[in-house]
Scaffold this motif. Structure first.
Motif, PDB file in Angstrom:
ATOM      1  N   GLU A   1      46.424  40.345  43.537  1.00  0.00           N
ATOM      2  CA  GLU A   1      46.089  41.835  42.701  1.00  0.00           C
ATOM      3  C   GLU A   1      45.763  40.378  41.118  1.00  0.00           C
ATOM      4  O   GLU A   1      44.603  41.155  41.063  1.00  0.00           O
ATOM      5  CB  GLU A   1      47.084  42.024  42.178  1.00  0.00           C
ATOM      6  CG  GLU A   1      46.929  43.481  41.643  1.00  0.00           C
ATOM      7  CD  GLU A   1      47.769  44.557  41.478  1.00  0.00           C
ATOM      8  OE1 GLU A   1      49.462  44.095  41.580  1.00  0.00           O
ATOM      9  OE2 GLU A   1      47.803  45.540  41.136  1.00  0.00           O
TER      10      GLU A   1
ATOM     11  N   SER B   1      42.753  38.431  41.812  1.00  0.00           N
ATOM     12  CA  SER B   1      41.394  39.640  41.195  1.00  0.00           C
ATOM     13  C   SER B   1      41.249  40.147  39.550  1.00  0.00           C
ATOM     14  O   SER B   1      40.027  40.418  39.549  1.00  0.00           O
ATOM     15  CB  SER B   1      41.255  40.674  42.558  1.00  0.00           C
ATOM     16  OG  SER B   1      40.669  41.958  41.802  1.00  0.00           O
TER      17      SER B   1
ATOM     18  N   THR C   1      37.383  39.864  37.698  1.00  0.00           N
ATOM     19  CA  THR C   1      36.451  40.966  37.347  1.00  0.00           C
ATOM     20  C   THR C   1      36.640  41.092  36.046  1.00  0.00           C
ATOM     21  O   THR C   1      36.343  41.959  35.597  1.00  0.00           O
ATOM     22  CB  THR C   1      36.887  41.280  38.272  1.00  0.00           C
ATOM     23  OG1 THR C   1      38.775  41.979  38.106  1.00  0.00           O
ATOM     24  CG2 THR C   1      36.456  41.348  39.691  1.00  0.00           C
ATOM     25  N   GLU C   2      37.145  40.223  35.205  1.00  0.00           N
ATOM     26  CA  GLU C   2      37.701  40.499  33.863  1.00  0.00           C
ATOM     27  C   GLU C   2      37.499  41.127  33.470  1.00  0.00           C
ATOM     28  O   GLU C   2      38.485  41.454  31.757  1.00  0.00           O
ATOM     29  CB  GLU C   2      36.533  39.785  32.881  1.00  0.00           C
ATOM     30  CG  GLU C   2      35.727  39.066  33.418  1.00  0.00           C
ATOM     31  CD  GLU C   2      34.177  39.111  32.496  1.00  0.00           C
ATOM     32  OE1 GLU C   2      33.221  39.852  33.033  1.00  0.00           O
ATOM     33  OE2 GLU C   2      33.874  37.950  31.725  1.00  0.00           O
ATOM     34  N   GLN C   3      39.650  41.445  34.106  1.00  0.00           N
ATOM     35  CA  GLN C   3      40.006  42.613  33.187  1.00  0.00           C
ATOM     36  C   GLN C   3      41.233  42.393  32.908  1.00  0.00           C
ATOM     37  O   GLN C   3      41.738  43.332  31.555  1.00  0.00           O
ATOM     38  CB  GLN C   3      40.748  43.083  34.823  1.00  0.00           C
ATOM     39  CG  GLN C   3      40.003  44.310  36.148  1.00  0.00           C
ATOM     40  CD  GLN C   3      40.353  44.723  37.060  1.00  0.00           C
ATOM     41  OE1 GLN C   3      41.172  45.888  36.840  1.00  0.00           O
ATOM     42  NE2 GLN C   3      39.586  44.530  38.331  1.00  0.00           N
TER      43      GLN C   3
ATOM     44  N   ASP D   1      41.309  39.484  30.845  1.00  0.00           N
ATOM     45  CA  ASP D   1      40.120  39.345  29.162  1.00  0.00           C
ATOM     46  C   ASP D   1      39.867  40.647  29.208  1.00  0.00           C
ATOM     47  O   ASP D   1      40.030  40.835  27.590  1.00  0.00           O
ATOM     48  CB  ASP D   1      39.450  38.502  30.469  1.00  0.00           C
ATOM     49  CG  ASP D   1      38.987  37.227  30.340  1.00  0.00           C
ATOM     50  OD1 ASP D   1      40.434  36.319  29.855  1.00  0.00           O
ATOM     51  OD2 ASP D   1      38.088  37.282  30.494  1.00  0.00           O
TER      52      ASP D   1
ATOM     53  N   ARG E   1      37.692  31.508  38.698  1.00  0.00           N
ATOM     54  CA  ARG E   1      36.657  32.061  39.239  1.00  0.00           C
ATOM     55  C   ARG E   1      35.947  31.958  41.005  1.00  0.00           C
ATOM     56  O   ARG E   1      36.414  31.290  40.855  1.00  0.00           O
ATOM     57  CB  ARG E   1      35.291  31.769  38.384  1.00  0.00           C
ATOM     58  CG  ARG E   1      35.979  31.344  37.242  1.00  0.00           C
ATOM     59  CD  ARG E   1      35.229  32.783  35.882  1.00  0.00           C
ATOM     60  NE  ARG E   1      35.796  32.706  34.533  1.00  0.00           N
ATOM     61  CZ  ARG E   1      35.991  33.923  34.122  1.00  0.00           C
ATOM     62  NH1 ARG E   1      35.951  34.641  34.864  1.00  0.00           N
ATOM     63  NH2 ARG E   1      36.528  33.839  33.093  1.00  0.00           N
TER      64      ARG E   1
END
Lengths: 269, 242
Positions: free
Chosen positions: A128, A131, A135-137, A139, A234
């Motif tokens: 989690e 992922s 997906t830059e969440q 950031d 990444r």
């Protein structure tokens, strides 16, 4: 450097892969230690994420309960069935409840549940967070002025640390019920007598150290899973790798901590 | 004109031996839409990540609202970050949360706001991007264009003074791209925000830009308005606008 080998100062030759692996291992240990120190720094500083902690406790604890319960029941049942022939050879069938309960509560319950927990929860957290990272969440949280470490890592590590002891306690209880069923498959003993025998031979020195070590199991599983996910490289490959290494390192740490805990317990009691 | 909202001086950034940005200087004034244009891999996204402290530059100085971000503590930087909106290339919606929760999330530190205030802000932000009906949907239920719009709504909810757009039209069809580009302009007019728009989409640059910078191999190669650059005699620059 000669191809895949490196000459050391005393002239001996080691494969470079081996040296590199050792270097990577020590860097990794250092990084995990730094990550753990950051956890202790962040855990005491407001803001406290109680809502997220409750949510994670529900996901990590409550949602793991069915798997842990089934596993616990089977451990108790199988341990009893396997123990019976040997105990019968010595005419010690009446000792089965005591023997099984001590095995479950001291070792089998905590270690088995922790390993299953590392597999289910550790891989989930690793995947989690990895992922979210790729997906830059993470950031996105950081740029909106929210501390992602506190929101994502501190809550999950707290939840694994608090929930695993509860799950182990539940699994121990269910295992004993499994053991009761196992004893009654080829014999007959009342529920009352079975548990009388179980508790007559159990002491606090069996229960307390076993519960205390599960806090460390939970903490190490949480820290390693979060570290692997939070620092994933990444790409989707990084997500799989984070989940995989969270389980492998988490499970390994459970056994290492267990070994240390057994040594310490035998020194104290 | 007051102090620039963003000032970047002599910024450089490398990854190993790969020099991504070199001696970058730029300035963003209030109310301005600055398009940073260039081929993929030219260091445009790295530039705006350095701007909000997501990446640390190797050299140079980044000033937000006149303050050098390298000298700020995390808490101080977070205060500035709340005045800067960031729309990621993928929109970076939190996929375990609904659209409503995604929008509420950046507001969680604002204790003074009542539930009704938060609800109002969420609805207003979604109305701005024309997606009020998606409020209770999960990100997985949205199309690419809708995800970008929700991302933009989440950016707008904090009423930022600067918005950083990282490839806002990438992966979208030409019609949706045009809609998103027009939305960027509408937001600038409505809220008087300034924006840095990272893109390699000429149509987006044409619609959104007041001024453009073209980056080539990590160096600012040309500056000017869209009209000026589109008639450049430099063959490489001109090739973008054909």
């Amino acid at each position: 450097m000669i191809n895949n080998e490196e000459i050391t100062t005393n002239g001996s030759i080691f494969p470079l892969g081996w040296l590199d692996s050792l270097r990577v291992f020590f860097i990794e240990v250092g990084e995990i230690s730094r990550f753990t120190l950051r956890f202790f720094k962040e855990v005491f500083i407001p803001r406290y994420e109680f809502k997220a902690l409750v949510k994670q406790s529900y996901i990590i604890g409550y949602k793991s309960l069915p798997l842990i319960a089934i596993t616990g029941l089977i451990i108790g049942l199988v341990l009893t069935i396997q123990a019976r022939p040997t105990m019968a050879q010595f005419g010690a069938e009446s000792w089965i409840p005591s023997m099984v309960s001590i095995s479950i509560i001291r070792e089998m319950g905590p270690v088995m549940v922790a390993v299953i927990f590392a597999g289910k929860v550790g891989s989930g957290i690793g995947a989690e967070l990895a992922s979210m990272k790729v997906t830059e969440q993470i950031d996105a949280m950081e740029v909106s002025g929210i501390n992602p470490f506190k929101y994502l890592v501190v809550t999950r590590v707290m939840a694994t640390t608090l929930m695993l002891p509860m799950l182990v306690t539940a699994a121990d209880a269910i295992s004993l019920v499994g053991a009761y069923v196992g004893v009654n498959l080829k014999g007959s003993i009342s529920f009352h007598l079975f548990f009388l025998q179980v508790f007559s031979n159990l002491s606090f020195s069996d229960v307390i150290p076993a519960i205390i070590k599960t806090f460390f199991f939970g903490f190490s599983i949480g820290i390693v899973s979060c570290y692997k996910g939070y620092n994933a490289n990444r790409g989707t490959e990084g997500v799989g790798e984070a989940a995989n290494s969270a389980v492998v390192i988490g499970s390994l740490l459970v056994f290492i901590i267990d070994m240390i805990a057994v040594q310490l317990t035998s020194l104290i009691y | 004109m007051g102090i620039p909202l963003v000032e970047i001086e002599h910024l450089s950034k490398s990854f190993g031996s790969n020099r991504v940005l070199e001696d970058i200087n730029l300035q963003l004034d209030p109310g301005e839409n600055l398009v940073v244009f260039g081929k993929s891999g030219s260091g445009k996204s790295v530039l705006i990540k350095c701007l909000v402290g997501l990446m640390q530059p190797d050299g140079g100085c980044v000033k937000l609202f006149g303050e050098d971000i390298a000298r700020l503590k995390t808490a101080e930087l977070n205060v500035l970050r709340k005045k800067v909106g960031f729309l990621f290339q993928s929109a970076a919606l939190y996929d375990s949360m609904t659209v409503r929760e995604n929008l509420e999330f950046p507001l969680r530190d604002m204790k003074a706001r009542s539930i009704a205030d938060v609800e109002g802000l969420v609805k207003e932000s979604l109305r701005n991007v024309g997606l009020e009906e998606a409020i209770d949907k999960m990100p997985s239920e949205l199309s690419g264009g809708m995800i970008k719009r929700v991302g933009l709504a989440r950016t707008l909810i904090m009423k930022p003074e600067i918005i950083l757009y990282d490839e806002p039209t990438t992966g979208l069809d030409p019609i949706t791209s045009r809609e998103i580009s027009q939305l960027i302009v509408d937001i600038q007019k409505k809220y008087n925000t300034a924006a840095i728009i990272i893109t390699h989409d000429v149509a987006c640059a044409k619609i959104t830009s007041n001024r453009m910078l073209i980056i080539k191999d990590g160096v600012i190669n040309a500056t000017g308005t869209y009209a000026e650059l589109s008639v450049s005699e430099n063959e490489w620059i001109h090739s973008f606008f054909i």
